[in-house]
Design a protein around this motif. Structure first.
Motif, short mmCIF file in Angstrom:
data_model
loop_
_atom_site.label_atom_id
_atom_site.label_comp_id
_atom_site.label_asym_id
_atom_site.label_seq_id
_atom_site.Cartn_x
_atom_site.Cartn_y
_atom_site.Cartn_z
N ASN A 233 36.25 108.19 -42.82
CA ASN A 233 34.89 108.26 -43.04
C ASN A 233 34.02 109.33 -42.71
O ASN A 233 32.66 109.01 -42.93
CB ASN A 233 34.38 106.74 -42.40
CG ASN A 233 34.64 106.88 -40.93
OD1 ASN A 233 34.80 107.83 -40.32
ND2 ASN A 233 34.28 105.81 -40.44
N GLY A 234 34.51 110.39 -42.30
CA GLY A 234 33.57 111.58 -41.97
C GLY A 234 33.11 111.63 -40.51
O GLY A 234 32.75 112.61 -39.98
N LYS A 235 33.49 110.40 -39.78
CA LYS A 235 32.85 110.38 -38.35
C LYS A 235 33.98 111.10 -37.60
O LYS A 235 35.14 111.00 -37.69
CB LYS A 235 32.68 109.01 -38.14
CG LYS A 235 31.59 108.25 -38.58
CD LYS A 235 31.21 106.96 -38.07
CE LYS A 235 30.13 106.04 -38.88
NZ LYS A 235 29.88 104.77 -38.47
N THR A 236 33.56 111.32 -36.41
CA THR A 236 34.28 111.96 -35.19
C THR A 236 34.74 111.05 -34.31
O THR A 236 33.85 110.04 -33.79
CB THR A 236 33.86 113.24 -34.61
OG1 THR A 236 32.61 113.06 -34.14
CG2 THR A 236 33.77 114.42 -35.59
N TRP A 237 35.86 111.02 -33.71
CA TRP A 237 36.47 109.87 -32.78
C TRP A 237 37.03 110.49 -31.59
O TRP A 237 37.85 111.46 -31.75
CB TRP A 237 37.09 109.06 -33.31
CG TRP A 237 37.66 107.89 -32.45
CD1 TRP A 237 37.32 106.72 -31.91
CD2 TRP A 237 39.20 107.97 -32.04
NE1 TRP A 237 37.88 106.09 -31.25
CE2 TRP A 237 39.45 106.63 -31.16
CE3 TRP A 237 40.37 108.62 -32.27
CZ2 TRP A 237 40.52 106.17 -30.53
CZ3 TRP A 237 41.55 108.22 -31.70
CH2 TRP A 237 41.46 107.25 -30.77
N THR A 238 36.77 110.20 -30.25
CA THR A 238 37.56 110.51 -29.09
C THR A 238 38.09 109.34 -28.45
O THR A 238 37.29 108.52 -28.27
CB THR A 238 36.69 111.59 -28.15
OG1 THR A 238 36.15 112.80 -28.74
CG2 THR A 238 37.50 111.85 -26.86
N PRO A 239 39.15 109.12 -27.99
CA PRO A 239 39.68 108.02 -27.30
C PRO A 239 38.94 107.76 -26.24
O PRO A 239 38.59 108.55 -25.19
CB PRO A 239 41.09 108.17 -26.93
CG PRO A 239 41.50 109.60 -28.03
CD PRO A 239 40.37 110.13 -28.08
N CYS A 240 39.00 106.37 -25.67
CA CYS A 240 38.36 106.06 -24.35
C CYS A 240 39.10 106.57 -23.39
O CYS A 240 40.37 106.18 -23.16
CB CYS A 240 38.03 104.57 -24.49
SG CYS A 240 37.61 103.85 -22.78
N GLY A 291 40.69 105.69 -33.91
CA GLY A 291 39.30 105.31 -34.40
C GLY A 291 38.64 104.35 -34.17
O GLY A 291 37.48 104.27 -34.65
N VAL A 292 39.02 103.32 -33.35
CA VAL A 292 38.05 102.38 -32.86
C VAL A 292 36.73 102.77 -32.02
O VAL A 292 36.97 103.25 -30.91
CB VAL A 292 38.83 101.29 -32.21
CG1 VAL A 292 37.87 100.03 -31.70
CG2 VAL A 292 39.78 100.55 -32.81
N PRO A 293 35.64 102.63 -32.58
CA PRO A 293 34.38 103.12 -31.65
C PRO A 293 34.40 102.13 -30.67
O PRO A 293 34.78 101.18 -30.42
CB PRO A 293 33.25 102.98 -32.69
CG PRO A 293 33.78 101.69 -33.58
CD PRO A 293 35.18 101.85 -33.76
N TYR A 294 33.65 102.84 -29.55
CA TYR A 294 33.54 101.95 -28.20
C TYR A 294 32.17 102.42 -27.70
O TYR A 294 31.60 103.45 -28.07
CB TYR A 294 34.63 102.20 -27.32
CG TYR A 294 34.77 103.66 -27.04
CD1 TYR A 294 34.30 104.18 -25.98
CD2 TYR A 294 35.68 104.37 -27.95
CE1 TYR A 294 34.51 105.56 -25.67
CE2 TYR A 294 35.99 105.78 -27.35
CZ TYR A 294 35.37 106.32 -26.47
OH TYR A 294 35.47 107.75 -26.22
N THR A 295 31.57 101.58 -26.87
CA THR A 295 30.46 101.93 -25.95
C THR A 295 31.24 101.82 -24.55
O THR A 295 31.86 101.04 -24.13
CB THR A 295 29.35 101.02 -26.12
OG1 THR A 295 29.80 99.56 -25.66
CG2 THR A 295 28.59 101.02 -27.36
N GLN A 296 30.76 103.09 -23.52
CA GLN A 296 31.02 103.08 -22.39
C GLN A 296 30.24 103.05 -21.32
O GLN A 296 28.95 103.55 -21.20
CB GLN A 296 31.86 104.83 -22.15
CG GLN A 296 32.52 104.78 -20.93
CD GLN A 296 33.42 105.96 -20.92
OE1 GLN A 296 33.15 107.07 -21.45
NE2 GLN A 296 34.46 106.23 -20.44
N ASP A 297 30.42 102.12 -20.26
CA ASP A 297 29.41 101.96 -19.20
C ASP A 297 29.44 103.22 -18.33
O ASP A 297 30.45 103.47 -17.84
CB ASP A 297 29.79 100.62 -18.35
CG ASP A 297 28.95 100.15 -17.41
OD1 ASP A 297 28.28 101.08 -16.67
OD2 ASP A 297 28.78 99.04 -17.14
N PRO A 298 28.41 104.02 -18.05
CA PRO A 298 28.48 104.95 -17.30
C PRO A 298 28.76 104.77 -16.03
O PRO A 298 29.11 105.48 -15.03
CB PRO A 298 26.98 105.54 -17.62
CG PRO A 298 26.22 104.40 -18.09
CD PRO A 298 27.14 103.69 -18.66
#
Length: 437
Positions: A233-240, A291-298
């Motif tokens: 989809n053109g987005k970039t992804w980095t694993p959690c 490719g699954v997006p995520y939000t990370q708790d800092p």
């Protein structure tokens, strides 16, 4: 598996399981057949290892099979025990030798931690990564040796740090982790490919033999694997990952027939590339949550997955762990990969001309008596040759953690054990419907 990745994968699996149920309820007629996972029973198991009372870690991690060319019934299985060193077992899964991990340089430094081990075919040698000291440990194997068949023959003066510049860096533990090794049939030289914990670096080393017969090594080159990926989809992804960590690798195996290395990047998938670390790697399969997006708790580093865009694979649930080869007697064979997240093993045709397609998945279940199955496997090894009457069709050895049943310690708390399972290769052939001859 790191804290952040454990939390991410647990939540991701919960979400995807719910999605599967909803899809099945909404449109059962359109659902395709679910690929079956073959089941093969373990035949024997080694004694369990446990964390010690002082909080150390003596646990099973990675096995390697040494086949005695003179008497296959006297073959051995080597298994790493982390800070517990190296264990040696016979074909009855009895321990015949225990070698301690190397000592730390001082009380303030990290002790030895034997992580992965590999047997060099045709050399009666084994190589292990010392995760605690960022070095290789080299062992000779001689079944007739009175003091024990396995002996440390590392030349310490010729065994430099692999990724660290000094002891302070070693103590931070971004050190030698995964391992694959092989002997070049044309030159007789022995090489090892080593991964770095918490980082994407992989190093190529060559063993060197000293005048006294001991072994050292020298570094040839180091490369980095991709850490960020462009999605369809053109987005970039980095694993959690935990803060400060990169998506790193551990399980690896070299196919000496064609000089190809198969390497598992735990939260990404399985790569194929030249064992001399030249050229570009090819990603032959991806984990399901690729490719699954995520939000990370800092504050905690925990990751919460978003909606799955459907770019992942179908056969590997992170972490991708151990990788081995299953040779076919007539040539060719399979790459076998531990899918740790769902305790299965994926098999791929290892012919690069075919694109290394998926063939079959299997799991190891409980055998007779008290022998249980294999869960959350870190690593495995397979040899498709006769080992005498015990394993006439070949042998697979597979790490199991946690081992069951759970044992209660002196403090009344459960102690999580780990060990190695033995599987008859004839049973695996029957279970999968694949001929290895």
């Amino acid at each position: 598996m790191s804290h952040a990745r454990k939390a991410f994968h647990k939540r991701y699996l919960t979400i995807t399981a719910s999605a599967v149920v909803m899809a099945a309820v909404a449109a059962p007629a359109q659902a395709g057949p679910t690929p079956t996972v073959a089941e093969v029973a373990a035949k024997a198991e080694t004694p369990s290892m446990f964390d010690d009372a002082a909080g150390g870690e003596s646990s099973a991690d990675d096995p390697a099979i040494w086949r005695d060319p003179n008497d296959p019934a006297k073959s051995l299985v080597l298994g790493t025990a982390k800070v517990g060193g190296l264990r040696v077992y016979d074909l009855a899964a009895h321990e015949v030798q225990s070698l301690p991990a190397p000592n730390a340089p001082s009380a303030e430094d990290k002790p030895g931690r034997i992580n992965n081990v590999d047997v060099i075919d045709g050399a009666n040698l084994a190589i292990a990564t010392d995760r605690g000291r960022d070095k290789l440990v080299i062992y000779s194997i001689d079944r007739s040796r009175a003091e024990g068949p396995v002996k440390d023959v590392t030349a310490e003066k010729s065994a430099p740090y692999i990724f660290s510049a000094d002891q302070d860096e070693v103590n931070k533990q971004a050190t030698a982790y995964g391992l694959a090794s092989w002997k070049d049939k044309k030159t007789g030289r022995i090489y090892a490919v080593v991964t770095q914990e918490t980082a994407n670096q992989v190093a190529l080393l060559e063993l060197t033999k000293e005048a006294d017969g001991d072994y050292g090594y020298r570094k040839i080159r180091t490369i980095g694997f991709p850490t960020t990926f462009t999605l369809p989809n053109g987005k970039t992804w980095t694993p959690c990952e935990d803060p400060g960590e990169q998506p790193y690798l551990e399980g690896m195996r070299v196919d000496p027939a064609n000089g190809m290395l198969y390497a598992g990047q735990e939260d990404v998938g399985v790569w194929r590339l030249r064992a001399d670390l030249t050229g570009e790697p090819t990603l032959i399969d991806k984990v399901r949550d690729f490719g699954v997006p995520y939000t990370q708790d800092p504050a905690t580093g925990e990751c919460t997955p978003g909606e799955d865009p459907g770019f992942g694979g179908d056969h590997l649930t992170a972490d991708v762990e151990g990788i081995t080869l299953l040779d076919r007697t007539g040539g060719g064979g399979y790459v076998v990969v531990s899918s740790q997240g769902d305790s299965t093993f994926a098999m791929y045709d290892r012919d690069p001309a075919k694109g290394t397609p998926f063939v079959k998945s299997f799991r190891v279940v409980a055998g007779k008596g008290a022998v249980d199955g294999a869960d959350g496997t870190d690593s495995l090894d397979i040899v498709n040759q006769s080992f005498g009457s015990a394993y006439p069709h070949g042998l697979a050895v597979i790490q199991d953690a946690p081992d069951t049943p759970t044992v209660t310690g002196d403090d009344g708390e459960p102690r999580e054990g780990s060990n190695y399972k033995y599987v008859d290769l004839g049973d695996l052939s029957t279970a999968t419907g694949l001929s290895f001859r």
